[in-house]
Design an enzyme around this catalytic site. Structure first.
Site, PDB file in Angstrom:
ATOM      1  N   GLY A  83       2.770   0.922   8.695  1.00  0.00           N
ATOM      2  CA  GLY A  83       2.162  -0.051   8.019  1.00  0.00           C
ATOM      3  C   GLY A  83       2.754  -1.168   7.133  1.00  0.00           C
ATOM      4  N   TYR A 107     -12.511   6.090  -2.972  1.00  0.00           N
ATOM      5  CA  TYR A 107     -11.327   5.126  -2.773  1.00  0.00           C
ATOM      6  C   TYR A 107     -11.214   3.891  -3.670  1.00  0.00           C
ATOM      7  CZ  TYR A 107      -7.763   2.007  -0.357  1.00  0.00           C
ATOM      8  OH  TYR A 107      -6.920   1.037   0.019  1.00  0.00           O
ATOM      9  N   ILE A 129      10.497   1.374  -2.757  1.00  0.00           N
ATOM     10  CA  ILE A 129       9.389   1.225  -2.058  1.00  0.00           C
ATOM     11  C   ILE A 129       8.598   2.476  -1.657  1.00  0.00           C
ATOM     12  CG2 ILE A 129       7.850   0.109  -0.256  1.00  0.00           C
ATOM     13  CD1 ILE A 129      10.433  -1.848   0.043  1.00  0.00           C
TER      14      ILE A 129
END
Length: 281
Positions: free
Chosen positions: A16, A153, A10
Site C-alpha cells: 500500500g 479507528y 518509513i
C-alpha cells in the site's frame, strides 16, 4: 565531494501507501530505511524495489514494541549517523461498533494507530532535532470526520491528529517540521486487513441493517474506481518530504480535501451528521 544523502525511516512498508512511499523516496534520492513488523512479508517490497531499480534498507520494526522501535532507530543512527525524516505509516483498520466491540478491541486499535506513532516519534525526535528534520504521519480523513462503524479507528486517528497538531508548534521552535497526511479511500490491502467477518457481523445484533448499508456503500466506493492508488497517495507524502515549508495538514486528493473541508467548516456538527447518517440508511 557529494553531499551526504538524507535518510528517511518509513514504517508499515509491506504494501500500500508505505510501499509506494518507500519506492518514491528512494527514487527521489533519499536513503530509505523501509521497515515492517514481519520481515517474511517483504517480498512485494523487494520486488517493487527491483522493478524500480532502487535500493532500500529493509529492517524490522514493530511500532507496538518500544524495544523494537528503539533498536530500529538506534540502528539507523549507528549505520548512517543521521535521521532526516520519519514517515509514520504503519496502521491497522477495524470495523465495529460500541455494543459489539470489547474494550480490548479498542485498546488494540489504539496501540497500533496512536501509541505506535508516539513510540516511533519519541525515539526519532532527538535525531530530527539535530538535522532540522521532518516528522510526517499518515492519518486519514477518518482523523477529521468520524465515520459509522469506525469508532475505534477514527478515535485513534483523531487522537493522532490532535497530538501532532499540538506538538507541531513546539517541535518547530527547535527546527522540526510536523505534518499529517490524510488519504481518503485508497485501493490497498489495508481494507482487507480489518479483521472483519462480513457475514457473521452483518447477521449479528440490532445494527445489522445499518451495517449492511454501510458495507454496501463502502464496497461500491472501492469497486467503482474512485479509490485512489497508493502511488497517488504517496505523492502527497513526498510533497511533505521535499517542500521547503510543508503544510501541517495535507490531503492526498481533491476528494479528500472536499470531504475534510465539510468538517473544518462545520461549526455545529450538522453537516457531518447529515452526511454520515446517509451512509447507514
Amino acid at each position: 565531494m557529494s553531499a551526504t544523502p538524507r535518510t528517511v525511516l518509513i514504517t508499515g512498508t509491506s504494501s500500500g501507501i508505505g510501499l509506494a512511499v518507500a519506492i518514491a523516496a528512494a527514487q527521489a534520492g533519499w536513503r530509505t530505511v523501509a521497515t515492517l513488523r514481519d520481515l517474511t512479508r517483504a517480498d512485494a517490497l523487494r520486488k517493487a524495489a527491483a522493478e524500480a531499480g532502487v535500493e532500500l534498507d529493509i529492517r524490522q520494526l514493530d511500532v507496538t514494541d518500544e524495544a523494537s522501535v528503539t533498536a530500529a532507530v538506534d540502528g539507523v543512527i549507528a549505520d548512517y549517523g543521521r535521521l532526516d525524516a520519519v514517515v509514520n505509516n504503519a496502521g491497522a483498520g477495524h470495523l465495529g461498533t460500541l455494543e459489539n466491540d470489547t474494550v480490548a478491541d479498542v485498546r488494540k486499535v489504539m496501540e497500533v494507530n496512536f501509541f505506535g506513532v508516539l513510540h516511533v516519534s519519541k525515539a526519532a525526535l532527538p535525531h530530527l532535532r539535530t538535522t532540522g528534520g521532518r516528522l510526517i504521519t499518515v492519518t486519514s480523513v477518518g482523523g477529521v470526520i468520524g465515520q459509522p462503524f469506525n469508532e475505534a479507528y477514527c478515535a485513534a486517528k483523531f487522537a493522532v491528529e490532535g497530538y501532532m497538531e499540538s506538538l507541531a508548534p513546539v517541535a518547530q521552535t527547535l527546527g522540526v517540521s510536523v505534518s499529517v497526511v490524510e488519504p481518503g479511500a485508497v485501493a490497498t490491502e489495508f481494507v482487507n486487513n480489518v479483521g472483519f467477518d462480513l457475514e457473521a457481523d452483518i447477521a449479528a445484533g440490532p445494527y445489522s441493517d445499518a451495517l449492511r448499508h454501510y458495507i454496501d456503500r463502502t464496497v461500491e466506493q472501492f469497486l467503482d474506481g474512485s479509490a485512489q492508488t497508493p502511488a497517488g497517495a504517496a505523492e502527497a507524502v513526498m510533497g511533505a518530504l521535499d517542500a521547503d515549508r510543508p503544510a501541517f495538514r495535507i490531503q492526498t486528493s481533491e476528494w479528500a480535501r472536499t470531504f475534510v473541508g465539510t468538517k473544518l467548516a462545520d461549526v455545529d456538527g450538522s453537516a457531518v451528521q447529515g452526511l454520515t447518517a446517509a451512509w447507514v440508511g
